[in-house]
Structure formats: structure tokens, C-alpha cells
Scaffold this motif. Structure first.
Motif, short mmCIF file in Angstrom:
data_model
loop_
_atom_site.label_atom_id
_atom_site.label_comp_id
_atom_site.label_asym_id
_atom_site.label_seq_id
_atom_site.Cartn_x
_atom_site.Cartn_y
_atom_site.Cartn_z
N ILE A 26 5.59 83.17 45.95
CA ILE A 26 5.04 81.88 46.32
C ILE A 26 3.52 81.99 46.20
N ASP A 30 0.39 77.56 48.58
CA ASP A 30 1.62 77.03 49.17
C ASP A 30 1.98 77.75 50.48
N TYR A 34 1.97 76.56 55.43
CA TYR A 34 2.85 76.76 56.59
C TYR A 34 2.00 77.10 57.79
N GLU A 42 13.82 77.05 53.95
CA GLU A 42 12.80 76.18 53.36
C GLU A 42 11.83 76.99 52.51
N ARG A 46 11.16 77.03 48.20
CA ARG A 46 9.84 76.75 47.61
C ARG A 46 9.36 77.87 46.71
#
Length: 79
Positions: A26, A30, A34, A42, A46
């Protein structure tokens, strides 16, 4: 059985769970999005997938999911 042929000629099989050749990543941007407790499912959804050929170490990155062909990255071998 899902599989693909590496340019090197190795047959990459990716039907096993967990998959020995599949890795997830990731972007830092991104991930920084969080700011609460992370929901594993989730986060997993992603992430992008890539395969590592165990023979030649080429990376096959699925930038747009498995619906489109992956990008191939060849390692530079220094002598």
C-alpha cells in the motif's frame, strides 16, 4: 487453476491460499489515511498485489487489479 507464464518461462500458479508468490503493498499516502483502528479486511482490499517469480525474481505488479495485465519489472543483476 489461476496461473500465468513468466517471461523467464516459469509457470506462476496463484491458486493456493495463502499464495507463496503473492505479496501485498500500500502506498505511504494511502496508509497515512488511516487515523483510527485499522480494519484488516478494509486494509487488505486497498492493497495492491504483486507476484515474485521464484526463478528469475521478476516482479509482476497488478496496479489496476487482476482485471488488467500486470506490469513486469526485471531485476538489475550487477556483475
Amino acid at each position: 487453476m489461476p496461473q500465468m507464464l513468466c517471461t523467464y518461462g516459469n509457470l506462476l500458479r496463484y491458486s493456493n491460499i495463502p499464495c507463496e508468490i503473492e505479496y501485498k503493498f500500500i502506498s505511504d499516502v494511502d496508509y497515512e489515511g488511516y487515523d483510527k483502528k485499522i480494519d484488516n479486511e478494509e486494509l487488505y482490499m486497498r492493497m495492491q498485489s504483486f507476484f515474485l517469480c521464484p526463478e528469475c525474481e521478476r516482479l509482476w505488479v497488478f496496479w489496476k487489479g487482476f482485471e488488467e495485465a500486470p506490469s513486469e519489472y526485471v531485476p538489475i543483476i550487477e556483475k
